[in-house]
Scaffold this active site. Structure first.
Site, PDB file in Angstrom:
ATOM      1  N   GLY A   7      39.272  24.857  30.212  1.00 24.35           N
ATOM      2  CA  GLY A   7      39.276  26.201  29.654  1.00 24.35           C
ATOM      3  C   GLY A   7      38.092  27.002  30.169  1.00 24.35           C
ATOM      4  O   GLY A   7      37.280  26.511  30.970  1.00 24.35           O
ATOM      5  N   THR A  32      38.014  32.982  44.849  1.00 21.68           N
ATOM      6  CA  THR A  32      39.179  33.851  44.733  1.00 21.68           C
ATOM      7  C   THR A  32      38.953  35.060  43.830  1.00 21.68           C
ATOM      8  O   THR A  32      39.824  35.919  43.738  1.00 21.68           O
ATOM      9  CB  THR A  32      40.393  33.068  44.205  1.00 21.68           C
ATOM     10  N   ALA A  33      37.800  35.141  43.179  1.00 16.56           N
ATOM     11  CA  ALA A  33      37.544  36.240  42.238  1.00 16.56           C
ATOM     12  C   ALA A  33      37.243  37.542  42.973  1.00 16.56           C
ATOM     13  O   ALA A  33      36.715  37.536  44.082  1.00 16.56           O
ATOM     14  CB  ALA A  33      36.378  35.880  41.332  1.00 16.56           C
ATOM     15  N   HIS A  47      26.971  33.690  39.684  1.00 14.66           N
ATOM     16  CA  HIS A  47      27.639  32.495  40.203  1.00 14.66           C
ATOM     17  C   HIS A  47      27.179  32.212  41.634  1.00 14.66           C
ATOM     18  O   HIS A  47      26.875  31.068  41.982  1.00 14.66           O
ATOM     19  CB  HIS A  47      29.160  32.715  40.150  1.00 14.66           C
ATOM     20  N   ARG A  51      24.900  28.952  43.390  1.00 18.39           N
ATOM     21  CA  ARG A  51      25.614  28.097  44.342  1.00 18.39           C
ATOM     22  C   ARG A  51      24.662  27.534  45.386  1.00 18.39           C
ATOM     23  O   ARG A  51      23.807  28.238  45.919  1.00 18.39           O
ATOM     24  CB  ARG A  51      26.720  28.902  45.009  1.00 18.39           C
TER      25      ARG A  51
END
Length: 167
Positions: A7, A32-33, A47, A51
């Site tokens: 989730g 993919t965002a 994010h 990374r």
């Protein structure tokens, strides 16, 4: 191939990144965002900042099968984050070609030589959503997960940062 489901904020992406970083060969991150608003742009920046620099990152909101093909080499590890965002992008931009896009991805995954880590949101455990597009999204995500899980060597469910092996 390893499918990693969970989730929102379950820890699935962190788990996938730890697996990828344990690999010795080249690392590829297929994101993919898309930043559709300021909040999402901030989220993506955070994010990206977290990374590892070991990853070669490619933004591919719609071209996931094609980008996988470019990086499909033995000894390479490809982390896809995430399938449900890719599905959303496809349904919102080219809904009539979803079956073709899905088939292209599944075909690519069948032929892969690289180690593939696929992160995706499990969205079908709540109530049936309102609206035809929302219901289609939940249905398509569930069918995509089932098709990939059938092909995958490993499937992991992540809850509260705890990975649970399903396959």
């Amino acid at each position: 191939m390893h499918l990693i489901l969970g989730g929102a904020r379950s820890g699935k992406s962190s788990y996938a990144e730890r697996i990828a970083l344990a690999a010795d060969g080249p690392l590829h991150y297929l994101a993919t965002a898309e930043a559709g608003d300021a909040e999402m742009a901030d989220r993506l920046e955070r994010h990206q900042a977290l990374r590892s620099p070991r990853f070669e990152t490619c933004e591919c909101p719609l071209t996931l099968p094609e980008e996988l093909a470019k990086r499909d080499q033995p000894g390479h590890t490809v982390l896809v984050d995430c399938l449900t965002l890719w599905l959303s992008n496809c349904l919102l931009t080219t809904p009539d070609s979803w079956a073709e896009r899905r088939a292209a991805l599944l075909g690519r995954l069948r032929e892969t030589q690289a180690e593939i880590l696929l992160v995706s949101n499990e969205v079908g455990q709540g109530i049936v959503p309102l609206g035809a597009l929302n219901r289609r999204f939940v249905d398509e995500a569930g069918w995509l997960h089932q098709a990939i899980a059938e092909q995958a060597e490993q499937v992991t469910w992540v809850v509260a940062g705890l990975p649970q092996k399903l396959k």
